[in-house]
Design an enzyme around this catalytic site. Sequence first.
Site, PDB file in Angstrom:
ATOM      1  N   LYS A   1       0.868  -1.180   0.000  1.00 49.91           N
ATOM      2  CA  LYS A   1       0.000   0.000   0.000  1.00 49.91           C
ATOM      3  C   LYS A   1       0.908   1.234   0.000  1.00 49.91           C
ATOM      4  O   LYS A   1       1.823   1.326   0.813  1.00 49.91           O
ATOM      5  CB  LYS A   1      -0.945   0.002   1.210  1.00 49.91           C
ATOM      6  CG  LYS A   1      -2.005  -1.110   1.118  1.00 49.91           C
ATOM      7  CD  LYS A   1      -3.184  -0.913   2.057  1.00 49.91           C
ATOM      8  CE  LYS A   1      -4.155  -2.095   1.916  1.00 49.91           C
ATOM      9  NZ  LYS A   1      -5.367  -1.967   2.752  1.00 49.91           N
TER      10      LYS A   1
ATOM     11  N   ALA B   1       3.299  -6.085   2.975  1.00 54.55           N
ATOM     12  CA  ALA B   1       2.822  -7.185   3.822  1.00 54.55           C
ATOM     13  C   ALA B   1       3.229  -8.511   3.195  1.00 54.55           C
ATOM     14  O   ALA B   1       3.093  -8.699   1.980  1.00 54.55           O
ATOM     15  CB  ALA B   1       1.303  -7.126   3.956  1.00 54.55           C
ATOM     16  N   VAL B   2       3.710  -9.390   4.026  1.00 52.78           N
ATOM     17  CA  VAL B   2       4.012 -10.751   3.571  1.00 52.78           C
ATOM     18  C   VAL B   2       2.752 -11.320   2.927  1.00 52.78           C
ATOM     19  O   VAL B   2       1.659 -11.216   3.496  1.00 52.78           O
ATOM     20  CB  VAL B   2       4.425 -11.640   4.765  1.00 52.78           C
ATOM     21  CG1 VAL B   2       4.455 -13.115   4.374  1.00 52.78           C
ATOM     22  CG2 VAL B   2       5.776 -11.202   5.300  1.00 52.78           C
ATOM     23  N   PHE B   3       2.907 -11.881   1.742  1.00 45.97           N
ATOM     24  CA  PHE B   3       1.733 -12.402   1.054  1.00 45.97           C
ATOM     25  C   PHE B   3       1.340 -13.760   1.633  1.00 45.97           C
ATOM     26  O   PHE B   3       2.184 -14.613   1.861  1.00 45.97           O
ATOM     27  CB  PHE B   3       2.007 -12.521  -0.449  1.00 45.97           C
ATOM     28  CG  PHE B   3       0.822 -12.105  -1.260  1.00 45.97           C
ATOM     29  CD1 PHE B   3       0.440 -10.774  -1.321  1.00 45.97           C
ATOM     30  CD2 PHE B   3       0.080 -13.052  -1.944  1.00 45.97           C
ATOM     31  CE1 PHE B   3      -0.673 -10.397  -2.046  1.00 45.97           C
ATOM     32  CE2 PHE B   3      -1.037 -12.669  -2.673  1.00 45.97           C
ATOM     33  CZ  PHE B   3      -1.413 -11.341  -2.734  1.00 45.97           C
ATOM     34  N   LEU B   4       0.060 -13.928   1.850  1.00 45.01           N
ATOM     35  CA  LEU B   4      -0.423 -15.218   2.349  1.00 45.01           C
ATOM     36  C   LEU B   4      -0.275 -16.260   1.242  1.00 45.01           C
ATOM     37  O   LEU B   4      -0.248 -15.907   0.065  1.00 45.01           O
ATOM     38  CB  LEU B   4      -1.890 -15.093   2.776  1.00 45.01           C
ATOM     39  CG  LEU B   4      -2.137 -14.149   3.955  1.00 45.01           C
ATOM     40  CD1 LEU B   4      -3.621 -13.865   4.110  1.00 45.01           C
ATOM     41  CD2 LEU B   4      -1.573 -14.746   5.241  1.00 45.01           C
TER      42      LEU B   4
ATOM     43  N   GLU C   1     -11.434 -12.704   7.302  1.00 44.51           N
ATOM     44  CA  GLU C   1     -11.200 -14.013   6.683  1.00 44.51           C
ATOM     45  C   GLU C   1     -10.622 -14.986   7.701  1.00 44.51           C
ATOM     46  O   GLU C   1      -9.960 -14.572   8.654  1.00 44.51           O
ATOM     47  CB  GLU C   1     -10.207 -13.876   5.512  1.00 44.51           C
ATOM     48  CG  GLU C   1     -10.738 -13.025   4.372  1.00 44.51           C
ATOM     49  CD  GLU C   1      -9.731 -12.877   3.220  1.00 44.51           C
ATOM     50  OE1 GLU C   1      -8.872 -13.765   3.045  1.00 44.51           O
ATOM     51  OE2 GLU C   1      -9.818 -11.868   2.516  1.00 44.51           O
TER      52      GLU C   1
ATOM     53  N   GLU D   1      -6.598   5.406   2.950  1.00 43.29           N
ATOM     54  CA  GLU D   1      -5.792   4.374   3.576  1.00 43.29           C
ATOM     55  C   GLU D   1      -4.391   4.926   3.862  1.00 43.29           C
ATOM     56  O   GLU D   1      -3.866   5.728   3.094  1.00 43.29           O
ATOM     57  CB  GLU D   1      -5.685   3.153   2.644  1.00 43.29           C
ATOM     58  CG  GLU D   1      -7.039   2.590   2.263  1.00 43.29           C
ATOM     59  CD  GLU D   1      -7.215   1.132   2.650  1.00 43.29           C
ATOM     60  OE1 GLU D   1      -6.248   0.490   3.099  1.00 43.29           O
ATOM     61  OE2 GLU D   1      -8.351   0.634   2.492  1.00 43.29           O
TER      62      GLU D   1
ATOM     63  N   ASP E   1     -13.304   0.381   9.857  1.00 44.45           N
ATOM     64  CA  ASP E   1     -13.514  -0.194   8.518  1.00 44.45           C
ATOM     65  C   ASP E   1     -13.451  -1.718   8.513  1.00 44.45           C
ATOM     66  O   ASP E   1     -12.886  -2.317   7.604  1.00 44.45           O
ATOM     67  CB  ASP E   1     -12.439   0.406   7.589  1.00 44.45           C
ATOM     68  CG  ASP E   1     -12.629   0.049   6.121  1.00 44.45           C
ATOM     69  OD1 ASP E   1     -13.778  -0.104   5.695  1.00 44.45           O
ATOM     70  OD2 ASP E   1     -11.612  -0.076   5.416  1.00 44.45           O
TER      71      ASP E   1
HETATM   72  N1  LIG Z   1      -0.990 -10.085   3.088  1.00 44.34           N
HETATM   73  C1  LIG Z   1      -1.902 -10.539   2.228  1.00 44.34           C
HETATM   74  N2  LIG Z   1      -1.705 -11.663   1.515  1.00 44.34           N
HETATM   75  C2  LIG Z   1      -2.621 -12.116   0.645  1.00 44.34           C
HETATM   76  N3  LIG Z   1      -3.789 -11.536   0.400  1.00 44.34           N
HETATM   77  C3  LIG Z   1      -4.058 -10.405   1.077  1.00 44.34           C
HETATM   78  C4  LIG Z   1      -3.141  -9.842   2.021  1.00 44.34           C
HETATM   79  N4  LIG Z   1      -3.702  -8.723   2.534  1.00 44.34           N
HETATM   80  C5  LIG Z   1      -4.880  -8.608   1.938  1.00 44.34           C
HETATM   81  N5  LIG Z   1      -5.119  -9.607   1.063  1.00 44.34           N
HETATM   82  C6  LIG Z   1      -6.304  -9.828   0.222  1.00 44.34           C
HETATM   83  O1  LIG Z   1      -6.525  -8.707  -0.592  1.00 44.34           O
HETATM   84  C7  LIG Z   1      -7.811  -8.134  -0.350  1.00 44.34           C
HETATM   85  C8  LIG Z   1      -7.708  -6.626  -0.366  1.00 44.34           C
HETATM   86  O2  LIG Z   1      -6.839  -6.186   0.668  1.00 44.34           O
HETATM   87  P1  LIG Z   1      -7.250  -5.003   1.612  1.00 44.34           P
HETATM   88  O3  LIG Z   1      -8.603  -5.267   2.176  1.00 44.34           O
HETATM   89  O4  LIG Z   1      -6.150  -4.730   2.571  1.00 44.34           O
HETATM   90  O5  LIG Z   1      -7.309  -3.823   0.553  1.00 44.34           O
HETATM   91  P2  LIG Z   1      -8.389  -2.686   0.427  1.00 44.34           P
HETATM   92  O6  LIG Z   1      -7.888  -1.788  -0.635  1.00 44.34           O
HETATM   93  O7  LIG Z   1      -8.634  -2.091   1.760  1.00 44.34           O
HETATM   94  O8  LIG Z   1      -9.656  -3.501  -0.066  1.00 44.34           O
HETATM   95  P3  LIG Z   1     -11.204  -3.331   0.317  1.00 44.34           P
HETATM   96  O9  LIG Z   1     -11.646  -2.082  -0.364  1.00 44.34           O
HETATM   97  O10 LIG Z   1     -11.821  -4.573  -0.242  1.00 44.34           O
HETATM   98  O11 LIG Z   1     -11.301  -3.254   1.820  1.00 44.34           O
HETATM   99  C9  LIG Z   1      -8.240  -8.683   1.011  1.00 44.34           C
HETATM  100  O12 LIG Z   1      -9.623  -8.874   1.090  1.00 44.34           O
HETATM  101  C10 LIG Z   1      -7.495 -10.008   1.118  1.00 44.34           C
HETATM  102  O13 LIG Z   1      -8.292 -11.082   0.653  1.00 44.34           O
HETATM  103 MN   LIG Z   2     -10.168  -1.941   3.079  1.00 43.07          MN
END
Ligand SMILES: Nc1ncnc2c1ncn2[C@@H]1O[C@H](COP(=O)(O)OP(=O)(O)OP(=O)(O)O)[C@@H](O)[C@H]1O
Ligand SMILES: [Mn+2]
Length: 304
Positions: free
Chosen positions: A13, A116-119, A190, A34, A185
């Site tokens: 981000k 962030a470390v990717f899952l 998950e 964000e 928010d």
């Molecule tokens: N570290 C991670 N590894 C893998 N997948 C991730 C990770 N962090 C987030 N995600 C996936 O990516 C999606 C979007 O991430 P996140 O919610 O942080 O972004 P966002 O821009 O705030 O999205 P939203 O508008 O849907 O809230 C999450 O719903 C999750 O499934």
């Molecule tokens: Mn979000």
Amino acid sequence: MIDYASGGQAMMKPMRFPRDRETLPDHFYFTDFERHNAEIAAFHLDRALGFRRTPPVVGRLLNITTEIYAFAKGELLKTFFVSPAGNLCFHGKCSYYCDTSHAICGHPDMLEGSFAVFLPPKNVVPRKPWRHPWRRSYHKRKKAQWEWDDSYCEVVKETPPYDMGRRLLDLVDMAIFDFLMGNMDRHHYETFLVFGTNDTFPIHLDNGRAFGKANHDEVSILAPLVQCCQVRQSTLITLLRFHQGENKLSKVMWKSLNEDPLKPILLEPHLLALDRRIGIILRTVRECVQEASRTELVIVDDGV
Ligand SMILES: Nc1ncnc2c1ncn2[C@@H]1O[C@H](COP(=O)(O)OP(=O)(O)OP(=O)(O)O)[C@@H](O)[C@H]1O
Ligand SMILES: [Mn+2]
């Protein structure tokens, strides 16, 4: 999503604002921006609280020219431009906020980001998304049921998976985590499917809208605690340790965040807010205990 030469990946981000930029007074939680530093701070907070439900997040300074532009193709490549200030910007392509007025700009091409470390991929380690029972309306004129119905928890407590096991206490943990950092928010969360429904835990992902107002304590975030009057014993012990001991949460967080390459991650008012908010959580628990017939109904030892 950032791909590394090693084959690793990170969820990135970008920084959009300086650290001292707070949530605009006329913005809702869903129009707030964000913050990359919130993602970093949330990881450290989650660890300090002993939850360890947030994947590791670290700050990095990257060069847009050599690390993004050089690898960009197709639709992404077309979105790069030089701003009137001479900074290199891009906005990518997506359904909303991907336009010139929401561009991500470097100084002139250096950019801070949270990584962030990717899952593991979902086909290897599948996850299940859940609607948060205390989710907000995401509408500027509507309220969610829990906002006007104080007995809302009675309904939740009868609904699986909140009717047994650890899940309701996990939501209270998450509410405490979110209240400490002012994150409104939390619409979905998950869990990892492999552990089944009852032996799993909410992954604390998506914390970018936290740490937006240092001098405001948003008590509504504590609704699961206030309405259910239950807290995990181990969580309460952790909060009491920060409250009574020499190592205040602000101090522990300052030390921890000082390890990040992009330090300082949080400005002092946000650190001090953590100590103040612990006091508010403890006061809420005390009120629950005073109302309850037995303390064990409020302070629950579930072995976690
Ligand atoms: N570290 C991670 N590894 C893998 N997948 C991730 C990770 N962090 C987030 N995600 C996936 O990516 C999606 C979007 O991430 P996140 O919610 O942080 O972004 P966002 O821009 O705030 O999205 P939203 O508008 O849907 O809230 C999450 O719903 C999750 O499934
Ligand atoms: Mn979000």
